[in-house]
Motif scaffolding. Structure first.
Motif, PDB file in Angstrom:
ATOM      1  N   GLU A  87      39.350  48.354  47.463  1.00  0.00           N
ATOM      2  CA  GLU A  87      40.207  49.114  46.558  1.00  0.00           C
ATOM      3  C   GLU A  87      39.931  48.806  45.085  1.00  0.00           C
ATOM      4  N   LEU A  88      39.231  47.720  44.805  1.00  0.00           N
ATOM      5  CA  LEU A  88      38.898  47.386  43.424  1.00  0.00           C
ATOM      6  C   LEU A  88      37.638  48.094  42.931  1.00  0.00           C
ATOM      7  N   ARG A  89      36.871  48.699  43.834  1.00  0.00           N
ATOM      8  CA  ARG A  89      35.611  49.339  43.436  1.00  0.00           C
ATOM      9  C   ARG A  89      35.807  50.427  42.375  1.00  0.00           C
ATOM     10  N   PRO A  90      36.812  51.322  42.490  1.00  0.00           N
ATOM     11  CA  PRO A  90      36.984  52.350  41.450  1.00  0.00           C
ATOM     12  C   PRO A  90      37.249  51.774  40.062  1.00  0.00           C
ATOM     13  N   LEU A  91      37.687  50.518  39.982  1.00  0.00           N
ATOM     14  CA  LEU A  91      38.023  49.925  38.695  1.00  0.00           C
ATOM     15  C   LEU A  91      36.780  49.544  37.895  1.00  0.00           C
ATOM     16  N   LEU A  92      35.596  49.723  38.479  1.00  0.00           N
ATOM     17  CA  LEU A  92      34.363  49.482  37.731  1.00  0.00           C
ATOM     18  C   LEU A  92      34.193  50.448  36.564  1.00  0.00           C
ATOM     19  N   VAL A  93      34.919  51.544  36.572  1.00  0.00           N
ATOM     20  CA  VAL A  93      34.817  52.496  35.456  1.00  0.00           C
ATOM     21  C   VAL A  93      35.547  51.983  34.214  1.00  0.00           C
ATOM     22  N   PHE A  94      36.351  50.930  34.363  1.00  0.00           N
ATOM     23  CA  PHE A  94      37.092  50.388  33.233  1.00  0.00           C
ATOM     24  C   PHE A  94      36.315  49.228  32.604  1.00  0.00           C
ATOM     25  N   TYR A  95      36.310  49.200  31.290  1.00  0.00           N
ATOM     26  CA  TYR A  95      35.531  48.191  30.558  1.00  0.00           C
ATOM     27  C   TYR A  95      36.296  46.858  30.501  1.00  0.00           C
ATOM     28  N   PRO A  96      35.585  45.734  30.318  1.00  0.00           N
ATOM     29  CA  PRO A  96      36.185  44.434  30.640  1.00  0.00           C
ATOM     30  C   PRO A  96      36.974  43.709  29.548  1.00  0.00           C
ATOM     31  N   LEU A  97      36.735  44.000  28.269  1.00  0.00           N
ATOM     32  CA  LEU A  97      37.289  43.110  27.247  1.00  0.00           C
ATOM     33  C   LEU A  97      38.817  43.100  27.249  1.00  0.00           C
ATOM     34  N   TYR A  98      39.444  44.254  27.417  1.00  0.00           N
ATOM     35  CA  TYR A  98      40.913  44.268  27.408  1.00  0.00           C
ATOM     36  C   TYR A  98      41.488  43.443  28.559  1.00  0.00           C
ATOM     37  N   PRO A  99      41.067  43.674  29.811  1.00  0.00           N
ATOM     38  CA  PRO A  99      41.617  42.813  30.876  1.00  0.00           C
ATOM     39  C   PRO A  99      41.267  41.343  30.711  1.00  0.00           C
ATOM     40  N   TRP A 100      40.109  41.037  30.166  1.00  0.00           N
ATOM     41  CA  TRP A 100      39.769  39.634  29.902  1.00  0.00           C
ATOM     42  C   TRP A 100      40.756  39.028  28.900  1.00  0.00           C
ATOM     43  N   THR A 101      41.082  39.800  27.863  1.00  0.00           N
ATOM     44  CA  THR A 101      42.014  39.304  26.847  1.00  0.00           C
ATOM     45  C   THR A 101      43.412  39.134  27.434  1.00  0.00           C
ATOM     46  N   VAL A 102      43.810  40.088  28.273  1.00  0.00           N
ATOM     47  CA  VAL A 102      45.109  39.981  28.939  1.00  0.00           C
ATOM     48  C   VAL A 102      45.155  38.724  29.807  1.00  0.00           C
ATOM     49  N   ARG A 103      44.075  38.475  30.529  1.00  0.00           N
ATOM     50  CA  ARG A 103      44.011  37.279  31.374  1.00  0.00           C
ATOM     51  C   ARG A 103      44.120  36.003  30.529  1.00  0.00           C
ATOM     52  N   LEU A 104      43.465  36.012  29.379  1.00  0.00           N
ATOM     53  CA  LEU A 104      43.507  34.841  28.501  1.00  0.00           C
ATOM     54  C   LEU A 104      44.933  34.555  28.044  1.00  0.00           C
ATOM     55  N   PHE A 105      45.650  35.586  27.613  1.00  0.00           N
ATOM     56  CA  PHE A 105      47.025  35.393  27.148  1.00  0.00           C
ATOM     57  C   PHE A 105      47.970  35.072  28.307  1.00  0.00           C
ATOM     58  N   ALA A 106      47.586  35.485  29.503  1.00  0.00           N
ATOM     59  CA  ALA A 106      48.432  35.202  30.667  1.00  0.00           C
ATOM     60  C   ALA A 106      48.498  33.712  30.978  1.00  0.00           C
ATOM     61  N   PHE A 107      47.518  32.951  30.519  1.00  0.00           N
ATOM     62  CA  PHE A 107      47.580  31.502  30.688  1.00  0.00           C
ATOM     63  C   PHE A 107      48.778  30.916  29.930  1.00  0.00           C
ATOM     64  N   VAL A 108      49.196  31.624  28.867  1.00  0.00           N
ATOM     65  CA  VAL A 108      50.339  31.181  28.070  1.00  0.00           C
ATOM     66  C   VAL A 108      51.629  31.815  28.565  1.00  0.00           C
ATOM     67  N   THR A 109      51.604  33.149  28.769  1.00  0.00           N
ATOM     68  CA  THR A 109      52.831  33.865  29.139  1.00  0.00           C
ATOM     69  C   THR A 109      53.189  33.723  30.613  1.00  0.00           C
TER      70      THR A 109
END
Length: 385
Positions: A87-109
């Motif tokens: 089910e994650l295969r269709p998500l390859l159309v989305f570019y990575p920097l935004y989710p990477w940044t969200v993941r980084l801030f999630a370490f705090v929040t």
């Protein structure tokens, strides 16, 4: 000129005091933007409660009503990463920097949803400051402030406040252009590469920067080896291709996935435009909101593209022209009002037009009216670009 006049002139030319690198009027601008954010959330949230007859409980409940469609996909990527199967295969159309940044801030929040809003909020505030300073390079402070005002009341500007890529991408693209204007080409290349890791239209920065370099050469008649930093922009897209290669075994896997899952492929611009016209008759109950608005924003982008070649800097014209072509050169258009949000020359042109009070009132009224409508529809769970 007497001594007193000279003293007054010298005083006016002194730089404004700054706190954390921001001038007084920039802090006022941030306060206004935060107020706009609060009003958008309040209005759309209360309309959701009234018209959906559902109570929103707590801060997270107010955030949840905006957690729809692509926002959910970006949080999945932040949490689980990319995969070429399942089910994650269709998500390859989305570019990575935004989710990477969200993941980084999630370490705090410790919360991916809250992290997404934090990232978008910080990026949107930074985008406002960079746009203000960029416009001030060529125009008055008042016109620059109007440009930022029109950005944040643009009918789809609610995407700057929620878990979408618009705020991060716009901040990076504006920073890239601003760095190029200030002849800091290494920074321009870096911001451009990060833009390409955020959205596909980051690639448009390459021709825009090339034209900016050519414009500077024409003005100064001096070659700069630092212009070669423009090539760094493409490395961001190369990073995205590597993700596809490692996850799905094919660097351009996203193209096939896009056609297979989302039924979107490249086409001539007139194909997308005629599709927008035709969609007005496919579903009469949603024609005004979807088909008509898609077409109207195509027209808005097209008109601003033409005017930009007369009124604005050539690199800005290249940016809006290529961005408009990228949005319309598909088998069927989708989300044009949202994609138009990152075409920043639109706000400069609106600000120029709004030098007359009557146009300031007309544009402001139109923007706030449709911002209220679209934001409310989105909060209700209706498709609003």
């Amino acid at each position: 000129m007497d001594e007193s006049d000279q003293n007054v002139r010298t005083f006016k030319e002194l730089p404004e005091p700054a706190l954390l690198g921001l001038r007084h009027r920039e802090w006022r601008l941030i306060a206004i933007i935060i107020a706009i954010k609060a009003l958008v959330f309040l209005f759309a949230g209360q309309s959701y409660q009234v018209l959906q007859n559902q109570r929103v409980v707590g801060l997270r409940g107010w955030l949840e009503i905006w957690n729809r469609w692509d926002a959910v996909n970006y949080q999945k990527l932040a949490q689980f990463g990319y995969s070429g199967t399942g089910e994650l295969r269709p998500l390859l159309v989305f570019y990575p920097l935004y989710p990477w940044t969200v993941r980084l801030f999630a370490f705090v929040t410790r919360d991916y949803l809250v992290s997404a809003f934090v990232v978008s909020t910080l990026a949107s505030l930074a985008a406002a400051i960079v746009l203000l300073r960029l416009v001030e390079l060529d125009y008055s402070k008042e016109l620059a402030q109007r440009a930022v005002w029109f950005l944040f009341i643009f009918p789809t500007s609610y995407f700057l406040h929620i878990g979408y890529t618009e705020s991060l991408f716009l901040m990076l693209a504006l920073s890239c252009v601003f760095a190029a204007r200030k002849e800091r080409w290494a920074l321009a290349g870096l911001f451009g590469a990060l833009s390409c890791l955020t959205r596909a239209n980051g690639l448009v920065l390459i021709p825009a920067l090339m034209v900016e370099a050519a414009h500077q050469y024409w003005t100064m008649r001096r070659w700069q080896w630092s212009w070669l930093w423009i090539a760094v922009v493409g490395l961001g897209f190369g990073g995205y291709l590597l993700i596809n290669k490692f996850a799905a075994g094919e660097a351009f896997a996203f193209i096939a996935i896009r056609a297979e899952v989302f039924r979107i492929s490249l086409a001539w611009p007139w194909t997308g435009v005629s599709d927008a016209l035709g969609s007005m008759n496919r579903n009469p109950s949603q024609a005004e909101i979807i088909g008509m608005q898609e077409f109207l924003f195509i027209v808005l982008g097209f008109v601003c593209t033409l005017v930009s070649w007369v009124k604005l800097r050539p690199s800005y014209s290249v940016w809006i022209t290529c961005s408009w072509l990228l949005v319309t050169s598909v088998s069927f258009v989708s989300s044009v009002p949202r994609y138009a949000l990152t075409m920043f020359p639109i706000y400069i042109l609106l600000a120029m037009l709004a030098a007359r009070r009557v146009w300031l009132a007309i544009i402001t009224f139109w923007s706030i009216l449709y911002l209220s409508l679209f934001a409310s529809l989105f909060a209700w769970g209706r498709w609003a670009f």
